[in-house]
Design an enzyme around this catalytic site. Structure first.
Site, PDB file in Angstrom:
ATOM      1  N   ASP A 269       0.865  -1.160   0.000  1.00  0.00           N
ATOM      2  CA  ASP A 269       0.000   0.000   0.000  1.00  0.00           C
ATOM      3  C   ASP A 269       0.916   1.229   0.000  1.00  0.00           C
ATOM      4  OD1 ASP A 269      -3.238   0.532   1.539  1.00  0.00           O
ATOM      5  OD2 ASP A 269      -2.100   1.766   0.142  1.00  0.00           O
TER       6      ASP A 269
HETATM    7  C1  GLC Z   1      -4.314   4.294  -0.273  1.00  0.00           C
HETATM    8  C2  GLC Z   1      -5.198   3.109   0.048  1.00  0.00           C
HETATM    9  C3  GLC Z   1      -5.216   2.067  -1.021  1.00  0.00           C
HETATM   10  C4  GLC Z   1      -5.027   2.732  -2.367  1.00  0.00           C
HETATM   11  C5  GLC Z   1      -3.618   3.286  -2.401  1.00  0.00           C
HETATM   12  C6  GLC Z   1      -3.354   4.019  -3.711  1.00  0.00           C
HETATM   13  O1  GLC Z   1      -3.700   4.773   0.885  1.00  0.00           O
HETATM   14  O2  GLC Z   1      -5.009   2.454   1.291  1.00  0.00           O
HETATM   15  O3  GLC Z   1      -6.476   1.371  -0.926  1.00  0.00           O
HETATM   16  O4  GLC Z   1      -5.220   1.791  -3.422  1.00  0.00           O
HETATM   17  O5  GLC Z   1      -3.346   4.125  -1.308  1.00  0.00           O
HETATM   18  O6  GLC Z   1      -4.138   5.169  -3.778  1.00  0.00           O
END
Ligand code: GLC
Length: 740
Positions: A269
């Site tokens: 993430d």
């Molecule tokens: C965010 C989220 C994730 C998302 C990623 C990219 O913090 O936790 O679900 O896909 O970053 O935006």
């Protein structure tokens, strides 16, 4: 950066294609590390730095670049100007639509319609791919039992089976049968795993989930996504039992790879690898890189620990080049499956794919089926427009094309939204006077200066339609609430409207279950619409006017009070389960009652132990009765299939859909089992007055679970089986699983 001599002894991996293996054998080390790095786009601008990084082979993927020409430029550099011409993965959060916005996933889950969910994902992929996006960070399949958590909006609810079926439908919609076809994109099952169990519903919190619960509740949707061929997974931010998911080898190697045989790659993430140091799992970013990479995390989203430290970790043999080759091979394989090596990767610079009529029709259809009728006293709904002179439309969400889209809308455009107000005005005959009063600036307002006008309008009306709930910003990532009542002074507004003595229809737009108990008796009907997306207005207008019949069913439990949380239908029985004859409200306790006089059961003294509305609940304008629940046999062995039949009778005045649900209970097992478990469901259309026989079949897999020894097994013994229109169904039969 000094580029070490290529240390490649390419690990021959029979699973990689000839092209991938050939590339791996030709890649310099920094080019391999580059494939493990995802960098952030610049929203329509390519800095010379980024261009050079791509040209030098330091970038495997770009996130958050959706300007078509910019994406084309980046792909041109990658394919034409870099040494090996490896194309880029262009990632974006296409969570519930790209331009055409569908209901939030929690709303889509309320449709219990896997086909529609798949269609919505397919349309989202088509629109996103038209600007060059080839990877979405969806489906989010975290089991969510806590409505305080902002991300419940993004989830498919509390049940493992429903979440598994609908999550797989999204994977199929995004990826199709061949990801290389135009309009298909790679899916990403997230957030692996257990994120929804975050303590007190605060985002990014600690999750403590016993392995048995993890395997039986939180992992099944991910297993289904893996089995469905999801191209990628995303590791979670959260600390799982003391080891954050993004550094959790047990999760990403033992479970995902060794047990499930997952063949895609795992992306972190956003900066979740860097955050391992903040969690206190590592000393520094070098250790974070080493921990995450050796735990099986293939690509780093945005933070730069891999880029900064992998070369050194290889030199000190804390990371193995064979593992680097394997991770790079997995990523190259997804690019190959997407056809990126063979396509020109130049997306059409047109908006033709956006807002196609078919897309808007699907958006309306799924929004219609996602709305849940929670109450309809005196059949206040549907409104008979032919006999109604004045509808007073009240509330901050009745005419707001932005708020109805909900959370996780990076690319949606409110100007394309059709609001409830505009749809009602279009749908009603000119004989109906529709007045509109916002009454509150936002859903969080406490000022009452607009009340007078709203009350005056309402006092003239035949029926009041109040559109209340939560603005989009109150749900989604990091937007958690400790109190889940209607925000602002909405409850006060409802109470004042109720004093007028007019029929009140409440339309609730929200990203979570709200605690509606304080106002539920003040209104006649409640239509829960979640955040329904671009076509919220036409869907809701059709339902309010009887052009469509509500058919949604709750994918998540609605508590009476926030203090009941966590409250979910598939709970364990406990040794002293709550029963009505053991329940007494705190206010009814006689003074100076002796300590043990109240009975001893799993209750709260200040609220009834039941939910306000249970999982699977939803009314129709028609009524359904269930009868003739019959089993093909009452004893089955492990190789047999049990047929369960039921007759559904539409006793009302409307042709309507009903979601028929089948639940089981394993009465005695080596590890306690939930009092009910959803195992099948079927959305059926039954004409008024007609009967429909619905047949389900259960096999040994439906009766299996992870037992006290963490073995996947079905244990012989007695089971109950229920079928009905919600998890509260009492229509029950029994059978025995026998050995042999
Ligand atoms: C965010 C989220 C994730 C998302 C990623 C990219 O913090 O936790 O679900 O896909 O970053 O935006």
């Amino acid at each position: 950066m000094h580029v070490a001599a290529d240390m490649a002894k390419v690990s021959s991996n029979p699973r990689f294609s000839e092209r991938v293996s050939q590339l791996l054998s030709n890649m310099h080390l920094h080019e391999k590390i580059g494939q493990l790095c995802q960098v952030s786009g610049c929203e329509g601008h390519v800095s010379e730095h980024l261009a050079q990084q791509v040209r030098d082979g330091w970038v495997g993927s770009v996130i958050n670049e959706v300007d078509g020409p910019t994406v084309n430029y980046l792909q041109h550099i990658a394919k034409q100007e870099s040494r090996l011409g490896i194309p880029l993965l262009i990632g974006r959060d296409v969570i519930h639509g790209f331009k055409t916005i569908f209901p939030i996933p929690l709303g889509q889950a309320a449709s219990w319609n896997a086909e529609l969910v798949e269609q919505a994902a397919r349309i989202a992929a088509l629109e996103a791919n038209s600007v060059g996006v080839n990877w979405t960070f969806a489906p989010m399949i975290d089991i969510s039992r806590d409505p305080r958590w902002g991300r419940i909006a993004e989830s498919l609810g509390e049940d493992p089976y429903l979440c598994s079926i609908l999550g797989a439908a999204m994977v199929d919609g995004f990826q199709g049968t061949d990801m290389s076809e135009s309009g298909q994109i790679a899916a990403c099952a997230k957030h692996f795993a257990g994120y929804g169990a975050t303590e007190s519903g605060r985002d990014y919190g600690t999750t403590n989930i016993p392995e048995n619960e993890l395997r039986n509740i939180y992992l099944p949707p991910f297993k289904m996504a893996s089995d469905s061929g999801a191209a990628t997974f995303m590791s979670s931010f959260s600390d799982l039992n003391g080891v954050p998911a993004s550094g959790n080898r047990w999760l990403m190697k033992k479970i995902l790879r060794e047990e499930w045989g997952f063949k895609g790659f795992v992306v972190s993430d956003w900066e979740s690898i860097y955050q391992l140091e903040i969690h206190g799992l590592t000393e520094n970013s070098r250790d974070s890189a080493q921990k995450a990479f050796n735990a099986g995390l293939d690509m780093e989203m945005v933070s730069t620990t891999y880029r900064e430290h992998l070369e050194e970790l290889l030199e000190t043999k804390q990371v193995d080049i064979a593992q680097v080759d394997h991770s790079v091979g997995l990523i190259l394989s997804v690019k190959e499956q997407l056809g990126l090596f063979d396509k020109d990767c130049q997306s059409p610079d047109t908006a033709d794919a956006f807002y196609q009529q078919e897309s808007l029709d699907v958006a309306k259809q799924i929004a219609t089926q996602s709305c849940v009728l929670l109450k309809n006293h005196n059949q206040t709904l549907p409104i008979n427009a032919q006999e109604t002179q004045h509808i007073a439309l009240i509330g901050p969400l009745a005419d707001d094309g932005f708020e109805q889209l909900g959370t996780w809308i990076f690319d949606g455009e409110p100007q394309h939204s059709v609001t409830i107000r505009s749809a009602l005005e279009s749908a009603c005959p000119s004989s109906v006077n529709i007045t509109y009063d916002r009454a509150m600036a936002t859903t969080r307002s406490y000022t009452t200066d607009l009340y007078a006008q709203a009350l005056a309008s309402a006092n003239q009306a035949d029926v009041i339609v109040m559109c209340v709930g939560e603005e989009a910003i109150l749900s989604g990532e990091a937007h958690c609430r400790a109190d889940i009542d209607l925000p602002g002074s909405q409850m006060e507004l409802i109470e004042k409207m109720a004093e007028l003595g007019k029929p009140i229809v409440l339309v609730v737009l929200a990203g979570r279950p709200l605690t509606l108990e304080p106002i539920i008796e003040k209104v006649d009907s409640v239509l829960y619409a979640w955040h329904p997306g671009t076509m919220a207005g036409p869907a809701i207008a059709d339902l309010l006017l009887g052009e469509a019949v509500p058919s949604g069913k709750l994918p998540v439990t609605f508590p009476r009070k926030v203090g009941q949380i966590p409250l979910y239908y598939n709970q364990k029985n406990s040794g002293k389960p709550a029963t009505n004859d053991q329940y007494i409200h705190m206010n009814d306790i006689p003074p100076r009652s002796p300590q043990t006089s109240l009975g001893m059961a799993a209750i709260h003294l200040d609220t009834h132990f039941s939910p306000l509305f249970e999982f699977g609940f939803g009314l129709s304008y028609s009524q359904f009765t269930y009868s003739q629940l019959t089993l093909s046999q009452h004893h089955i062995n492990r190789s047999e299939t049990l047929e369960v039949a039921v007759t559904v009778h539409n006793t009302g005045d409307w042709d309507a859909d009903e979601v028929v649900q089948l639940y089981i209970r394993d009465l005695v097992a080596s590890a306690t089992r939930p009092v009910k478990e959803l195992k099948q469901f079927s959305r059926v259309h039954v004409k008024r007055g007609e009967h429909k026989k619905v047949i389900f079949s259960l096999n040994i897999n439906d009766l299996s679970f992870y037992n006290d020894e963490m073995q996947w097994a079905a244990e012989s013994g007695h089971f109950h089986v229920w079928v009905g229109g919600s998890s509260a169904t009492t229509l029950q039969q029994g059978f025995e699983l026998i050995d042999g």
